[in-house]
Design an enzyme around this catalytic site. Structure first.
Site, PDB file in Angstrom:
ATOM      1  CG  ASP A   1      -2.305   0.652   0.855  1.00  0.00           C
ATOM      2  OD1 ASP A   1      -2.297   1.838   0.464  1.00  0.00           O
ATOM      3  OD2 ASP A   1      -3.347  -0.015   0.951  1.00  0.00           O
TER       4      ASP A   1
ATOM      5  CB  VAL B   1       0.074   0.301  -8.028  1.00  0.00           C
ATOM      6  CG1 VAL B   1      -0.059  -0.705  -6.910  1.00  0.00           C
ATOM      7  CG2 VAL B   1      -1.127   1.248  -8.084  1.00  0.00           C
TER       8      VAL B   1
ATOM      9  CE  LYS C   1     -12.048  -0.442 -10.491  1.00  0.00           C
ATOM     10  NZ  LYS C   1     -10.984  -1.216  -9.809  1.00  0.00           N
TER      11      LYS C   1
ATOM     12  CE1 TYR D   1     -13.446   2.642  -9.204  1.00  0.00           C
ATOM     13  CE2 TYR D   1     -15.538   1.914 -10.113  1.00  0.00           C
ATOM     14  CZ  TYR D   1     -14.500   1.743  -9.229  1.00  0.00           C
ATOM     15  OH  TYR D   1     -14.503   0.662  -8.372  1.00  0.00           O
TER      16      TYR D   1
HETATM   17  P1  NAD Z   1     -10.369   1.421  -0.026  1.00  0.00           P
HETATM   18  O1  NAD Z   1     -10.277   2.894  -0.192  1.00  0.00           O
HETATM   19  O2  NAD Z   1     -10.930   0.863   1.231  1.00  0.00           O
HETATM   20  O3  NAD Z   1      -8.944   0.750  -0.263  1.00  0.00           O
HETATM   21  C1  NAD Z   1      -8.137   1.114  -1.354  1.00  0.00           C
HETATM   22  C2  NAD Z   1      -6.675   0.989  -0.935  1.00  0.00           C
HETATM   23  O4  NAD Z   1      -5.872   1.267  -2.105  1.00  0.00           O
HETATM   24  C3  NAD Z   1      -6.267   2.002   0.146  1.00  0.00           C
HETATM   25  O5  NAD Z   1      -5.576   1.329   1.196  1.00  0.00           O
HETATM   26  C4  NAD Z   1      -5.356   2.967  -0.595  1.00  0.00           C
HETATM   27  O6  NAD Z   1      -4.317   3.505   0.217  1.00  0.00           O
HETATM   28  C5  NAD Z   1      -4.796   2.057  -1.677  1.00  0.00           C
HETATM   29  N1  NAD Z   1      -4.266   2.824  -2.807  1.00  0.00           N
HETATM   30  C6  NAD Z   1      -4.836   3.880  -3.438  1.00  0.00           C
HETATM   31  N2  NAD Z   1      -4.014   4.334  -4.393  1.00  0.00           N
HETATM   32  C7  NAD Z   1      -2.914   3.538  -4.367  1.00  0.00           C
HETATM   33  C8  NAD Z   1      -1.706   3.516  -5.113  1.00  0.00           C
HETATM   34  N3  NAD Z   1      -1.445   4.424  -6.073  1.00  0.00           N
HETATM   35  N4  NAD Z   1      -0.790   2.555  -4.830  1.00  0.00           N
HETATM   36  C9  NAD Z   1      -1.035   1.650  -3.850  1.00  0.00           C
HETATM   37  N5  NAD Z   1      -2.148   1.630  -3.097  1.00  0.00           N
HETATM   38  C10 NAD Z   1      -3.064   2.587  -3.360  1.00  0.00           C
HETATM   39  O7  NAD Z   1     -11.209   0.926  -1.297  1.00  0.00           O
HETATM   40  P2  NAD Z   1     -11.911  -0.466  -1.640  1.00  0.00           P
HETATM   41  O8  NAD Z   1     -13.354  -0.203  -1.717  1.00  0.00           O
HETATM   42  O9  NAD Z   1     -11.389  -1.552  -0.790  1.00  0.00           O
HETATM   43  O10 NAD Z   1     -11.409  -0.642  -3.151  1.00  0.00           O
HETATM   44  C11 NAD Z   1     -10.439  -1.606  -3.527  1.00  0.00           C
HETATM   45  C12 NAD Z   1     -10.616  -1.907  -5.002  1.00  0.00           C
HETATM   46  O11 NAD Z   1     -11.907  -2.460  -5.218  1.00  0.00           O
HETATM   47  C13 NAD Z   1     -10.524  -0.683  -5.909  1.00  0.00           C
HETATM   48  O12 NAD Z   1      -9.832  -1.029  -7.101  1.00  0.00           O
HETATM   49  C14 NAD Z   1     -11.952  -0.363  -6.211  1.00  0.00           C
HETATM   50  O13 NAD Z   1     -12.120   0.298  -7.434  1.00  0.00           O
HETATM   51  C15 NAD Z   1     -12.529  -1.761  -6.262  1.00  0.00           C
HETATM   52  N6  NAD Z   1     -13.975  -1.813  -6.084  1.00  0.00           N
HETATM   53  C16 NAD Z   1     -14.548  -1.324  -4.952  1.00  0.00           C
HETATM   54  C17 NAD Z   1     -15.920  -1.402  -4.814  1.00  0.00           C
HETATM   55  C18 NAD Z   1     -16.626  -0.887  -3.597  1.00  0.00           C
HETATM   56  O14 NAD Z   1     -17.847  -0.780  -3.654  1.00  0.00           O
HETATM   57  N7  NAD Z   1     -15.934  -0.586  -2.515  1.00  0.00           N
HETATM   58  C19 NAD Z   1     -16.699  -1.979  -5.825  1.00  0.00           C
HETATM   59  C20 NAD Z   1     -16.083  -2.464  -6.964  1.00  0.00           C
HETATM   60  C21 NAD Z   1     -14.711  -2.382  -7.072  1.00  0.00           C
END
Ligand code: NAD
Length: 275
Positions: A51, A78, A174, A170
């Site tokens: 992270d 990343v 995606k 987004y």
């Molecule tokens: P979250 O905000 O709880 O966690 C995301 C994590 O990614 C955080 O710890 C953040 O520090 C880290 N991050 C952000 N930018 C970064 C970078 N450049 N390098 C490394 N780490 C980085 O979010 P989440 O809801 O757990 O989302 C995780 C994934 O799931 C994302 O790709 C999101 O698009 C996808 N997603 C989420 C949902 C939802 O409803 N929460 C639905 C579909 C997809």
């Protein structure tokens, strides 16, 4: 007359067991990524918690280790080529390889297209698409070495298949992950590498909690209406998808034997999207 009996021999090259497999999860200090890391660790894997912030990654790794499982924290943006290559190098030095990559790090930006700043668009592409590409490239080099093989799972979204207002970058990013996954599946096959996408519906994480008031403001409706009438309206049961449900789907795909499941997208959304 002899009847030819066909005996199904499962491929041994990539088995169900995750014991001591090295699993790199990006964005693993929060939300969905964190749960994925926990599930792999609980199944014997060495979970690498990558992270942005090392202290947050370390706190997550410490928590997993305190339950008797294996975890390693790593600071990795990343979208930063040098950090990704250095981080993956560090994992290989300590553990010999990366067997599974879960590309999960992600952010959100809410705005109508006519008011969207180019800088915000670019940031979304950089984190989601550059991030997926850079981590994939670094891990593939390890997976290809000696035909060790491996599995790559991209965390897409229902927005890899559908569109919603206010989420142009987004939705675009995606959808892009699905294309990347399909190419990795084709190029990786001869190296014993599979690639798939898991597409969650709305999951109650900090990323979504932040969106609710933003969407309410942009659309001029209450937060309750955003949840009921936008986020969960199309599900079969009015329920959020849980982090555990997403993690189980990721684990299933990562541990599946052979090439029958590669280049696929698995939608985990309580029926919001059925494709
Ligand atoms: P979250 O905000 O709880 O966690 C995301 C994590 O990614 C955080 O710890 C953040 O520090 C880290 N991050 C952000 N930018 C970064 C970078 N450049 N390098 C490394 N780490 C980085 O979010 P989440 O809801 O757990 O989302 C995780 C994934 O799931 C994302 O790709 C999101 O698009 C996808 N997603 C989420 C949902 C939802 O409803 N929460 C639905 C579909 C997809």
């Amino acid at each position: 007359m002899h009847t030819k009996v066909l005996v199904y021999k499962p491929k041994e090259s990539y088995g169900r067991g995750m014991d001591n497999k090295v699993v790199l999860v990006t964005g693993a200090a929060s939300g969905i990524g964190r749960k994925i890391a926990e599930v792999f660790a609980q199944n014997g894997a060495i979970a690498v918690i990558a992270d942005l912030d090392l202290s947050k990654a370390s706190a997550t790794a410490d928590e997993i280790r305190s339950q008797g499982y294996k975890a390693m924290p790593i600071a990795m943006n990343v979208a930063d080529e040098a950090q990704v290559d250095r981080g993956v190098g560090q994992i290989i030095q300590e553990h010999g390889a990366v067997d599974v990559l879960v590309s999960c790090a992600g952010i959100q930006h809410i705005a109508p297209i006519d008011q969207l700043q180019l800088a915000d668009w670019k940031k979304m592409m950089t984190v989601h698409l550059d991030g997926a590409f850079l981590t994939t490239r670094a891990c593939l080099r390890s997976m290809y070495a000696g035909r060790r093989g491996g599995s790559i799972i991209y965390i897409g979204s229902v927005h890899s298949k559908e569109a919603s207002v206010l989420k142009a970058p987004y939705v675009t990013a995606k959808h892009g992950l699905v294309g990347l996954c399909k190419v990795v599946a084709k190029e990786g096959a001869s190296h014993n590498v599979r690639a798939n996408v898991v597409c969650p519906g709305f999951v109650r994480t900090p990323l979504v909690d932040q969106q609710i008031p933003e969407q309410a403001k942009s659309l001029g409706i209450s937060e309750e209406r955003v949840i009921k009438e936008i986020m969960l309206k199309e599900t079969v049961d009015g329920e959020f998808t849980s982090t555990a449900e997403v993690a189980d789907a990721v684990f299933f795909l990562a541990s599946f034997k052979g090439n029958a499941l590669t280049g696929q997208s698995l939608i985990v959304s309580h029926g919001w999207c059925m494709q």
